[in-house]
Design a protein around this motif. Structure first.
Motif, PDB file in Angstrom:
ATOM      1  N   GLY A 101      25.171   2.841 -12.137  1.00  0.00           N
ATOM      2  CA  GLY A 101      25.046   2.260 -10.552  1.00  0.00           C
ATOM      3  C   GLY A 101      23.610   2.861  -9.842  1.00  0.00           C
ATOM      4  O   GLY A 101      22.995   1.881  -9.291  1.00  0.00           O
ATOM      5  N   TRP A 102      23.252   3.971 -10.135  1.00  0.00           N
ATOM      6  CA  TRP A 102      21.708   4.404  -9.598  1.00  0.00           C
ATOM      7  C   TRP A 102      20.820   3.648 -10.201  1.00  0.00           C
ATOM      8  O   TRP A 102      20.131   3.182  -9.356  1.00  0.00           O
ATOM      9  N   LEU A 103      20.875   3.273 -11.340  1.00  0.00           N
ATOM     10  CA  LEU A 103      19.717   2.548 -11.900  1.00  0.00           C
ATOM     11  C   LEU A 103      19.557   1.152 -11.425  1.00  0.00           C
ATOM     12  O   LEU A 103      18.519   0.723 -11.363  1.00  0.00           O
ATOM     13  N   LEU A 104      20.888   0.719 -11.419  1.00  0.00           N
ATOM     14  CA  LEU A 104      20.912  -0.934 -10.978  1.00  0.00           C
ATOM     15  C   LEU A 104      20.444  -0.987  -9.568  1.00  0.00           C
ATOM     16  O   LEU A 104      20.085  -2.417  -9.367  1.00  0.00           O
ATOM     17  N   ARG A 105      20.400  -0.006  -8.786  1.00  0.00           N
ATOM     18  CA  ARG A 105      20.147  -0.239  -7.288  1.00  0.00           C
ATOM     19  C   ARG A 105      18.412  -0.127  -7.244  1.00  0.00           C
ATOM     20  O   ARG A 105      18.062  -0.305  -6.073  1.00  0.00           O
ATOM     21  N   VAL A 106      17.802   0.356  -8.280  1.00  0.00           N
ATOM     22  CA  VAL A 106      16.619   0.796  -8.037  1.00  0.00           C
ATOM     23  C   VAL A 106      15.587  -0.543  -7.733  1.00  0.00           C
ATOM     24  O   VAL A 106      15.912  -1.685  -8.448  1.00  0.00           O
ATOM     25  N   PRO A 107      14.818  -0.557  -6.555  1.00  0.00           N
ATOM     26  CA  PRO A 107      14.004  -2.004  -6.238  1.00  0.00           C
ATOM     27  C   PRO A 107      13.296  -2.450  -7.479  1.00  0.00           C
ATOM     28  O   PRO A 107      13.435  -3.738  -7.398  1.00  0.00           O
ATOM     29  N   THR A 108      12.621  -1.525  -8.052  1.00  0.00           N
ATOM     30  CA  THR A 108      11.727  -2.321  -9.178  1.00  0.00           C
ATOM     31  C   THR A 108      12.447  -2.834 -10.453  1.00  0.00           C
ATOM     32  O   THR A 108      11.840  -3.433 -10.900  1.00  0.00           O
ATOM     33  N   PHE A 109      13.498  -2.201 -10.484  1.00  0.00           N
ATOM     34  CA  PHE A 109      14.470  -2.964 -11.676  1.00  0.00           C
ATOM     35  C   PHE A 109      15.026  -4.237 -11.265  1.00  0.00           C
ATOM     36  O   PHE A 109      14.628  -5.226 -11.921  1.00  0.00           O
ATOM     37  N   LYS A 110      15.235  -4.349  -9.813  1.00  0.00           N
ATOM     38  CA  LYS A 110      15.673  -5.659  -9.282  1.00  0.00           C
ATOM     39  C   LYS A 110      14.471  -6.853  -9.382  1.00  0.00           C
ATOM     40  O   LYS A 110      14.712  -7.835  -9.780  1.00  0.00           O
ATOM     41  N   GLU A 111      13.292  -6.113  -8.965  1.00  0.00           N
ATOM     42  CA  GLU A 111      12.260  -7.002  -8.907  1.00  0.00           C
ATOM     43  C   GLU A 111      11.713  -7.466 -10.343  1.00  0.00           C
ATOM     44  O   GLU A 111      11.462  -8.515 -10.847  1.00  0.00           O
ATOM     45  N   VAL A 142       4.929  18.590  -9.073  1.00  0.00           N
ATOM     46  CA  VAL A 142       4.042  17.891  -8.184  1.00  0.00           C
ATOM     47  C   VAL A 142       3.752  16.525  -9.106  1.00  0.00           C
ATOM     48  O   VAL A 142       3.150  16.501 -10.206  1.00  0.00           O
ATOM     49  N   VAL A 143       4.229  15.414  -8.434  1.00  0.00           N
ATOM     50  CA  VAL A 143       3.816  14.395  -9.086  1.00  0.00           C
ATOM     51  C   VAL A 143       2.889  13.228  -8.320  1.00  0.00           C
ATOM     52  O   VAL A 143       3.540  12.697  -7.183  1.00  0.00           O
ATOM     53  N   PRO A 144       1.657  13.154  -8.326  1.00  0.00           N
ATOM     54  CA  PRO A 144       0.809  12.077  -7.536  1.00  0.00           C
ATOM     55  C   PRO A 144       1.181  10.729  -8.053  1.00  0.00           C
ATOM     56  O   PRO A 144       0.994  10.294  -9.259  1.00  0.00           O
ATOM     57  N   VAL A 145       1.467   9.802  -6.834  1.00  0.00           N
ATOM     58  CA  VAL A 145       2.039   8.504  -7.350  1.00  0.00           C
ATOM     59  C   VAL A 145       1.393   7.879  -6.058  1.00  0.00           C
ATOM     60  O   VAL A 145       1.170   8.372  -4.859  1.00  0.00           O
ATOM     61  N   GLY A 146       1.533   6.567  -6.269  1.00  0.00           N
ATOM     62  CA  GLY A 146       1.515   5.500  -4.947  1.00  0.00           C
ATOM     63  C   GLY A 146       2.922   5.314  -4.269  1.00  0.00           C
ATOM     64  O   GLY A 146       3.883   5.885  -4.983  1.00  0.00           O
ATOM     65  N   GLU A 147       2.743   4.752  -3.309  1.00  0.00           N
ATOM     66  CA  GLU A 147       4.187   4.518  -2.472  1.00  0.00           C
ATOM     67  C   GLU A 147       5.065   3.833  -3.117  1.00  0.00           C
ATOM     68  O   GLU A 147       6.248   4.139  -3.009  1.00  0.00           O
ATOM     69  N   ASP A 148       4.585   2.922  -4.081  1.00  0.00           N
ATOM     70  CA  ASP A 148       5.581   2.202  -4.785  1.00  0.00           C
ATOM     71  C   ASP A 148       6.294   2.988  -5.593  1.00  0.00           C
ATOM     72  O   ASP A 148       7.447   2.399  -6.344  1.00  0.00           O
ATOM     73  N   GLN A 149       6.051   4.003  -6.196  1.00  0.00           N
ATOM     74  CA  GLN A 149       6.851   4.972  -6.856  1.00  0.00           C
ATOM     75  C   GLN A 149       7.815   5.891  -6.398  1.00  0.00           C
ATOM     76  O   GLN A 149       8.396   6.600  -7.079  1.00  0.00           O
ATOM     77  N   LEU A 150       7.974   5.890  -5.043  1.00  0.00           N
ATOM     78  CA  LEU A 150       8.856   6.620  -4.335  1.00  0.00           C
ATOM     79  C   LEU A 150      10.160   6.721  -4.683  1.00  0.00           C
ATOM     80  O   LEU A 150      10.877   7.728  -4.820  1.00  0.00           O
ATOM     81  N   PRO A 151      10.721   5.424  -4.819  1.00  0.00           N
ATOM     82  CA  PRO A 151      12.323   5.245  -5.142  1.00  0.00           C
ATOM     83  C   PRO A 151      12.344   5.836  -6.652  1.00  0.00           C
ATOM     84  O   PRO A 151      13.564   6.554  -6.808  1.00  0.00           O
ATOM     85  N   HIS A 152      11.567   5.824  -7.525  1.00  0.00           N
ATOM     86  CA  HIS A 152      11.721   6.529  -8.852  1.00  0.00           C
ATOM     87  C   HIS A 152      11.928   8.032  -8.938  1.00  0.00           C
ATOM     88  O   HIS A 152      12.516   8.642  -9.436  1.00  0.00           O
ATOM     89  N   LEU A 153      10.958   8.471  -8.037  1.00  0.00           N
ATOM     90  CA  LEU A 153      10.953   9.992  -7.791  1.00  0.00           C
ATOM     91  C   LEU A 153      12.322  10.514  -7.195  1.00  0.00           C
ATOM     92  O   LEU A 153      12.624  11.460  -7.469  1.00  0.00           O
ATOM     93  N   GLU A 154      12.601   9.728  -6.291  1.00  0.00           N
ATOM     94  CA  GLU A 154      13.962  10.031  -5.640  1.00  0.00           C
ATOM     95  C   GLU A 154      15.101   9.984  -6.671  1.00  0.00           C
ATOM     96  O   GLU A 154      15.866  11.189  -6.534  1.00  0.00           O
ATOM     97  N   LEU A 155      15.161   9.029  -7.415  1.00  0.00           N
ATOM     98  CA  LEU A 155      15.934   9.045  -8.602  1.00  0.00           C
ATOM     99  C   LEU A 155      15.803  10.130  -9.322  1.00  0.00           C
ATOM    100  O   LEU A 155      16.652  10.924 -10.041  1.00  0.00           O
TER     101      LEU A 155
END
Ligand code: TRP
Length: 328
Positions: A101-111, A142-155
């Motif tokens: 369920g966590w993975l299916l909710r990730v916005p980049t997956f849906k996109e 510490v993980v330098p990323v762009g904003e688009d990767q924040l949901p991945h890091l949360e997960l």
């Protein structure tokens, strides 16, 4: 002890000035303060590629740009994801503590599922688990990323918390480190600069190619005649001047507003600024390109150093998960 940084980037071939301002320069600067590991994530690339004909070339060209920009194998570990296959083992083990369920909710997956409905593969669902494995295999905090990767890091943090609570404290919770650069727009001034929109300038372009591309850039649409005063605040070319003509920004603003310079002059100035900023980079790139064996050696050495850490973590994880070692 210095903190460990990990970041990954997909192999997208020759890098453009958006990659440079948004990510690469940041990677270079972090080398001074952290132990950095930078990875070209070829396995992640396979989740979306239709064919892999260009994969090796893209990895090589990207590496040339990284080295020329100042990523230094003496300071950091630079490697290709698939060269340290332990990450795929860890991916499988972490997948056991990751609710679907966590993975299916990730916005980049849906996109991505929407963008490639004909290829919603299993790997695509597991993308953030593989990304978590990348980071925690090296216990990076510490993980330098762009904003688009924040949901991945949360997960990633959720997976880590879950693992730690079931099997005992093992991994640090990885924290994002956002790059300080604002979004770099492409030459048409509407979308993000990138391969998707074909609106980019490659770092390795020649000064002539750079000038030609800059000349196609969209400026303030209200400025139709040479004598019209311009509005730098709405002009994407002006935004790029901030990065590449920083010492002359005030002068350019004044000249634009008073119609002292036209858009053509302004773009010529920008091309000059870019070419000046990238002159040393381009020389270094050419010298690395003349030594393909050196690039191969850097990647081979990087994979060896990464693998030492990876094996240690994986042994610890297997032990904690109750997987005994195979008898000798
Ligand atoms: N998902 C990241 C991207 O598309 C790339 C990536 C893979 C990554 N593994 C990583 C980024 C680990 C940071 C850390 O940009």
């Amino acid at each position: 002890m210095r903190q460990r940084v990990f970041s990954g980037a997909r192999p997208t071939g020759r890098q453009h000035i958006g990659n440079y301002l948004g990510a690469i320069q940041n990677y270079v600067n972090l080398q001074e303060e952290y132990d950095c590991i930078y990875c070209i994530v070829d396995i992640h690339a396979l989740t979306t590629l239709e064919n892999t004909d260009r994969l090796q070339e893209d990895i090589y060209e990207m590496m040339l740009d990284w080295l020329a920009a100042g990523l230094d194998p003496q300071k950091s570990i630079l490697f290709v994801q698939s060269h340290v296959p332990e990450v795929m083992e860890l991916h499988t083990l972490l997948s056991m503590v990751t609710p679907l369920g966590w993975l299916l909710r990730v916005p980049t997956f849906k996109e991505k599922a929407r963008m490639q409905p004909q290829n919603v593969n299993y790997g695509l669902v597991g993308y953030p688990v593989l990304m978590t494995a990348d980071i925690v295999l090296y216990k990076a905090g510490v993980v330098p990323v762009g904003e688009d990767q924040l949901p991945h890091l949360e997960l990633a943090r959720e997976i880590v918390r879950r693992f730690n609570s079931i099997f005992g404290p093992t991994f640090p919770e990885p924290q994002p480190k956002l790059t300080s650069f604002p979004l770099v727009l492409g030459l048409n001034g509407t979308q993000k600069m990138g391969k998707t929109y074909n609106n980019y300038i490659e770092l390795s372009a020649t000064p002539e190619e750079t000038l030609k591309l800059v000349m196609t850039a969209v400026t303030d649409p209200a400025r139709r005649y040479r004598s019209d005063p311009g509005h730098p605040e709405v002009c994407n070319v002006f935004r790029l001047h901030h990065f590449f003509s920083s010492s002359r920004v005030d002068e350019i603003v004044a000249e634009c507003r008073s119609a002292g310079i036209g858009c053509v002059d302004c773009k010529e100035l920008l091309a000059k600024g870019i070419n000046l900023e990238l002159e040393a980079f381009r020389e270094r790139r050419a010298s690395f390109a003349a030594r393909p064996q050196y690039v191969a050696d850097v990647l081979s050495d990087g994979a060896c150093r990464a693998q030492v850490i990876a094996r240690e973590t994986l042994a610890e994880v297997k032990e904690k998960m109750g997987l005994v070692q195979r008898p000798a």
